[in-house]
Design a protein around this motif. Structure first.
Motif, PDB file in Angstrom:
ATOM      1  N   LEU A   7     -23.011 -16.599  13.380  1.00 54.03           N
ATOM      2  CA  LEU A   7     -24.432 -16.757  13.956  1.00 54.03           C
ATOM      3  C   LEU A   7     -24.919 -15.676  14.622  1.00 54.03           C
ATOM      4  CD1 LEU A   7     -24.802 -20.601  14.342  1.00 54.03           C
ATOM      5  CD2 LEU A   7     -25.382 -19.318  12.235  1.00 54.03           C
ATOM      6  N   PRO A   8     -25.674 -14.558  14.424  1.00 50.43           N
ATOM      7  CA  PRO A   8     -25.802 -13.538  15.334  1.00 50.43           C
ATOM      8  C   PRO A   8     -26.382 -13.832  16.529  1.00 50.43           C
ATOM      9  CG  PRO A   8     -26.767 -12.938  13.111  1.00 50.43           C
ATOM     10  CD  PRO A   8     -26.244 -14.310  13.076  1.00 50.43           C
ATOM     11  N   ASN A   9     -25.578 -13.107  17.643  1.00 55.11           N
ATOM     12  CA  ASN A   9     -26.187 -13.651  19.221  1.00 55.11           C
ATOM     13  C   ASN A   9     -25.671 -15.120  19.702  1.00 55.11           C
ATOM     14  OD1 ASN A   9     -27.146 -11.189  19.382  1.00 55.11           O
ATOM     15  ND2 ASN A   9     -29.083 -11.784  18.258  1.00 55.11           N
ATOM     16  N   GLU A  29     -13.379 -19.989  18.191  1.00 56.80           N
ATOM     17  CA  GLU A  29     -14.747 -19.578  18.078  1.00 56.80           C
ATOM     18  C   GLU A  29     -15.073 -18.785  19.631  1.00 56.80           C
ATOM     19  OE1 GLU A  29     -16.764 -23.066  17.312  1.00 56.80           O
ATOM     20  OE2 GLU A  29     -17.335 -23.419  19.757  1.00 56.80           O
ATOM     21  N   PHE A  30     -15.867 -17.729  19.582  1.00 54.05           N
ATOM     22  CA  PHE A  30     -16.661 -17.186  20.477  1.00 54.05           C
ATOM     23  C   PHE A  30     -18.079 -17.791  20.448  1.00 54.05           C
ATOM     24  CE2 PHE A  30     -13.509 -13.798  19.516  1.00 54.05           C
ATOM     25  CZ  PHE A  30     -12.858 -13.722  20.709  1.00 54.05           C
ATOM     26  N   THR A  31     -18.604 -18.158  21.505  1.00 58.38           N
ATOM     27  CA  THR A  31     -19.830 -18.592  21.702  1.00 58.38           C
ATOM     28  C   THR A  31     -20.519 -17.550  22.706  1.00 58.38           C
ATOM     29  OG1 THR A  31     -19.480 -20.258  23.466  1.00 58.38           O
ATOM     30  CG2 THR A  31     -19.501 -21.043  21.104  1.00 58.38           C
TER      31      THR A  31
END
Length: 87
Positions: A7-9, A29-31
């Motif tokens: 999900l972009p950004n 994951e990266f948030t």
């Protein structure tokens, strides 16, 4: 490593398949959260541990084993992002 969601950004989620020291699969994951003129990045990983992995976890400090790799990865991500922003 396979990207499973993006999900972009906001988020990049991926599946990690490990072969050593034990076979296993985890989700990482990266948030991304905007904070002023910067972005706070959180890197997390989760998965199920079989009996052997749980037993190893009792005697080994997993944070000590891989924590520095997470820190180095986040520092590398910061360097790449900041270099791209200067272009």
């Amino acid at each position: 490593m396979t990207i499973t969601e993006s999900l972009p950004n906001e988020l990049v989620r991926f599946r990690l398949e490990f072969l050593k020291p034990f076979k296993g699969t985890s989700t990482a994951e990266f948030t991304f959260k905007p904070e002023g003129s910067q972005t706070v990045v959180t890197w997390s990983m989760s998965g199920k541990n079989n009996f052997m992995a749980k037993a190893v976890g009792l005697f080994m400090d997993c944070d000590k084993m891989i924590g520095s790799q997470f820190e180095r990865g986040l520092a590398d991500l910061k360097s790449v992002a900041e270099a791209a922003a200067k272009k």
